[in-house]
Design a protein around this motif. Sequence first.
Motif, PDB file in Angstrom:
ATOM      1  N   THR A  48      32.196 -15.801  60.556  1.00  0.00           N
ATOM      2  CA  THR A  48      31.274 -15.908  60.639  1.00  0.00           C
ATOM      3  C   THR A  48      30.637 -17.786  60.788  1.00  0.00           C
ATOM      4  N   VAL A  49      29.348 -17.556  62.356  1.00  0.00           N
ATOM      5  CA  VAL A  49      29.425 -19.352  61.697  1.00  0.00           C
ATOM      6  C   VAL A  49      28.292 -19.120  60.652  1.00  0.00           C
ATOM      7  N   CYS A  50      28.031 -20.464  60.089  1.00  0.00           N
ATOM      8  CA  CYS A  50      26.427 -20.427  59.334  1.00  0.00           C
ATOM      9  C   CYS A  50      25.451 -20.304  59.436  1.00  0.00           C
ATOM     10  N   ALA A  51      24.903 -19.816  59.007  1.00  0.00           N
ATOM     11  CA  ALA A  51      23.187 -19.485  59.698  1.00  0.00           C
ATOM     12  C   ALA A  51      22.750 -20.550  59.915  1.00  0.00           C
ATOM     13  N   LEU A  52      21.326 -20.847  60.294  1.00  0.00           N
ATOM     14  CA  LEU A  52      20.511 -21.670  60.270  1.00  0.00           C
ATOM     15  C   LEU A  52      19.626 -21.893  58.456  1.00  0.00           C
ATOM     16  N   GLY A  53      20.303 -23.146  58.388  1.00  0.00           N
ATOM     17  CA  GLY A  53      19.753 -23.689  57.676  1.00  0.00           C
ATOM     18  C   GLY A  53      20.482 -23.733  56.078  1.00  0.00           C
ATOM     19  N   LYS A  54      21.581 -23.560  56.719  1.00  0.00           N
ATOM     20  CA  LYS A  54      22.741 -23.321  55.562  1.00  0.00           C
ATOM     21  C   LYS A  54      24.133 -24.435  56.435  1.00  0.00           C
ATOM     22  N   ALA A  55      25.005 -24.605  55.523  1.00  0.00           N
ATOM     23  CA  ALA A  55      26.059 -25.422  55.590  1.00  0.00           C
ATOM     24  C   ALA A  55      27.699 -25.284  54.735  1.00  0.00           C
ATOM     25  N   GLN A  56      28.555 -25.226  55.662  1.00  0.00           N
ATOM     26  CA  GLN A  56      29.870 -25.285  55.519  1.00  0.00           C
ATOM     27  C   GLN A  56      30.485 -26.511  54.890  1.00  0.00           C
ATOM     28  N   ALA A  57      31.054 -27.341  54.555  1.00  0.00           N
ATOM     29  CA  ALA A  57      31.742 -28.549  54.177  1.00  0.00           C
ATOM     30  C   ALA A  57      32.857 -28.463  54.678  1.00  0.00           C
ATOM     31  N   LEU A  58      33.205 -26.929  52.983  1.00  0.00           N
ATOM     32  CA  LEU A  58      35.119 -26.992  53.520  1.00  0.00           C
ATOM     33  C   LEU A  58      35.513 -25.223  54.027  1.00  0.00           C
ATOM     34  N   ALA A  59      37.519 -25.926  54.362  1.00  0.00           N
ATOM     35  CA  ALA A  59      37.221 -24.513  54.960  1.00  0.00           C
ATOM     36  C   ALA A  59      37.728 -23.544  53.913  1.00  0.00           C
ATOM     37  N   GLY A  60      38.377 -22.084  54.334  1.00  0.00           N
ATOM     38  CA  GLY A  60      38.362 -20.953  53.536  1.00  0.00           C
ATOM     39  C   GLY A  60      37.075 -20.604  52.901  1.00  0.00           C
ATOM     40  N   ARG A  61      36.314 -20.953  52.650  1.00  0.00           N
ATOM     41  CA  ARG A  61      35.461 -20.233  52.389  1.00  0.00           C
ATOM     42  C   ARG A  61      34.391 -19.021  52.124  1.00  0.00           C
ATOM     43  N   SER A  62      33.791 -18.309  51.424  1.00  0.00           N
ATOM     44  CA  SER A  62      33.357 -16.994  51.764  1.00  0.00           C
ATOM     45  C   SER A  62      31.987 -17.033  51.779  1.00  0.00           C
ATOM     46  N   GLN A  63      31.141 -17.869  51.769  1.00  0.00           N
ATOM     47  CA  GLN A  63      29.716 -18.150  52.150  1.00  0.00           C
ATOM     48  C   GLN A  63      29.266 -20.124  52.637  1.00  0.00           C
ATOM     49  N   CYS A  64      28.555 -19.474  53.010  1.00  0.00           N
ATOM     50  CA  CYS A  64      27.676 -21.169  52.951  1.00  0.00           C
ATOM     51  C   CYS A  64      26.685 -21.501  52.516  1.00  0.00           C
ATOM     52  N   ASP A  65      26.256 -22.697  52.053  1.00  0.00           N
ATOM     53  CA  ASP A  65      25.487 -23.427  51.211  1.00  0.00           C
ATOM     54  C   ASP A  65      24.017 -23.544  51.876  1.00  0.00           C
ATOM     55  N   ASP A  66      22.791 -23.021  51.011  1.00  0.00           N
ATOM     56  CA  ASP A  66      21.665 -23.768  51.596  1.00  0.00           C
ATOM     57  C   ASP A  66      21.613 -25.427  51.951  1.00  0.00           C
ATOM     58  N   CYS A  67      20.800 -25.720  53.090  1.00  0.00           N
ATOM     59  CA  CYS A  67      20.564 -27.064  52.693  1.00  0.00           C
ATOM     60  C   CYS A  67      19.693 -27.236  51.841  1.00  0.00           C
ATOM     61  N   ALA A  68      19.831 -28.453  50.359  1.00  0.00           N
ATOM     62  CA  ALA A  68      18.955 -28.962  49.503  1.00  0.00           C
ATOM     63  C   ALA A  68      17.616 -29.331  49.937  1.00  0.00           C
ATOM     64  N   PRO A  69      16.614 -29.551  48.714  1.00  0.00           N
ATOM     65  CA  PRO A  69      15.244 -30.237  49.386  1.00  0.00           C
ATOM     66  C   PRO A  69      16.455 -31.857  50.038  1.00  0.00           C
ATOM     67  N   GLY A  70      15.285 -31.734  51.200  1.00  0.00           N
ATOM     68  CA  GLY A  70      15.649 -33.728  51.769  1.00  0.00           C
ATOM     69  C   GLY A  70      16.204 -33.290  52.378  1.00  0.00           C
ATOM     70  N   SER A  71      17.208 -31.812  53.283  1.00  0.00           N
ATOM     71  CA  SER A  71      18.043 -31.917  54.498  1.00  0.00           C
ATOM     72  C   SER A  71      17.721 -30.605  55.294  1.00  0.00           C
ATOM     73  N   PHE A  72      18.480 -30.567  55.792  1.00  0.00           N
ATOM     74  CA  PHE A  72      17.819 -29.199  57.220  1.00  0.00           C
ATOM     75  C   PHE A  72      19.357 -28.850  57.852  1.00  0.00           C
ATOM     76  N   ALA A  73      19.356 -27.726  58.738  1.00  0.00           N
ATOM     77  CA  ALA A  73      20.015 -27.190  59.565  1.00  0.00           C
ATOM     78  C   ALA A  73      19.266 -26.793  60.407  1.00  0.00           C
ATOM     79  N   PRO A  74      19.620 -27.470  61.484  1.00  0.00           N
ATOM     80  CA  PRO A  74      18.525 -27.128  63.052  1.00  0.00           C
ATOM     81  C   PRO A  74      19.539 -25.749  63.641  1.00  0.00           C
ATOM     82  N   THR A  75      20.870 -26.032  63.763  1.00  0.00           N
ATOM     83  CA  THR A  75      21.764 -25.504  64.278  1.00  0.00           C
ATOM     84  C   THR A  75      22.441 -24.403  63.882  1.00  0.00           C
ATOM     85  N   THR A  76      23.131 -23.702  64.061  1.00  0.00           N
ATOM     86  CA  THR A  76      24.360 -22.273  63.184  1.00  0.00           C
ATOM     87  C   THR A  76      25.841 -23.625  63.459  1.00  0.00           C
TER      88      THR A  76
END
Length: 371
Positions: free
Chosen positions: A107-135
């Motif tokens: 599943t692609v990471c949802a809005l407001g989240k990101a994952q820089a590594l492969a093989g992960r079970s979840q995406c991480d929330d964007c930290a304060p001072g950052s954002f994710a406008p797309t999935t």
Amino acid sequence: SSSSSSFSSSAGSSSASFNASVCPLCDAGMYQDLTMQTACKSCPLGRYCPSGSPRAVECPAGEYQDATSQSACKTCPAGSYCPSGSTVPVPCRPGSYAGAPGAAECTVCALGKAQALAGRSQCDDCAPGSFAPTTGRVVCALCTPGTAQPATGSVACDPCPIGFAAAEAGLSTCPACAPGTFQSANGSRTCTQCPVGKAQAQAGGSDCEACAPGKAMALPGASVCDTCPRGTRQHEQGATVCVRCAEGQASPEGHNQSACDPCGKDDPTQRTAVTGEKTTYGGWAPFGIACPDGKLLGVLAGHWAENNGRQGEPLTDSNVKGTRAFACVPAKACLGGIDSKCATGHEGLLCADCAFGYQKGIDGLCIPSTV
């Protein structure tokens, strides 16, 4: 493989003897898709074979098999996905995840989240001072200068409000404009210095305040306006400089009138300017009171002052305009100054009386009494 000396009567079974009336079933992990065979085949990678299998069954989506001769497939672990027939789990690529075991796809990471590594079970929330406008973001974007975001998991950053500015990217909060600066627009990168004639004492100002009468500011970026010093005046708002008092005038600190006060009261019947003090003080003592550069210094020596008819009160910047100074006879009886001091042995109006224990000498000055 098969043997020429045995046969299988049906697929999924085999026999080592021509005399066998019933062929035994293939063991679990084995299969046979042909008849008349003496042995079963090993189940290949990516497939499973229950007991008596006539064929190797492809592992369903969400499962895999990385070994041969297996009777069941393995569940795909979290962080990976397994299409049907998988021989190994496939790690989810960056920007996606598989939150539970048995995933057929990531599943692609949802809005407001990101994952820089492969093989992960979840995406991480964007930290304060950052954002994710797309999935499907691999990394979160930093808030641009002029914006900030204090929360986690955000899809956008907020413009800096009025009175605040952000010069750097990736800020969680916009710093308030420092005293002496202001910002009247939203989404600003920098604060603006207060212009001359204005000041801002508080942080987070949306504008600067004009200097009040009695004050001035000649430099930009001031947090407070300078109070006009003694000997100057300023009656206008937003002034950049204080105006020096004219000759013969004086003023207290912060004088906010259009003119300074007279340095003493001009009494035509007792005018003291004829005593020559204009030569000594350059025109700043027209009435027997010295105000060099518009600043009250005191009564001239040889003079005595009556402050608005009240005897014994010291002169101040505020009361000098109503004060008359009188020439003393003899002149040496009066020492002058702020409180019109009398010479030793003298007292009273114009220091004309002798104190107890003193008597008048031939020059009119009081001397110790001889009797």
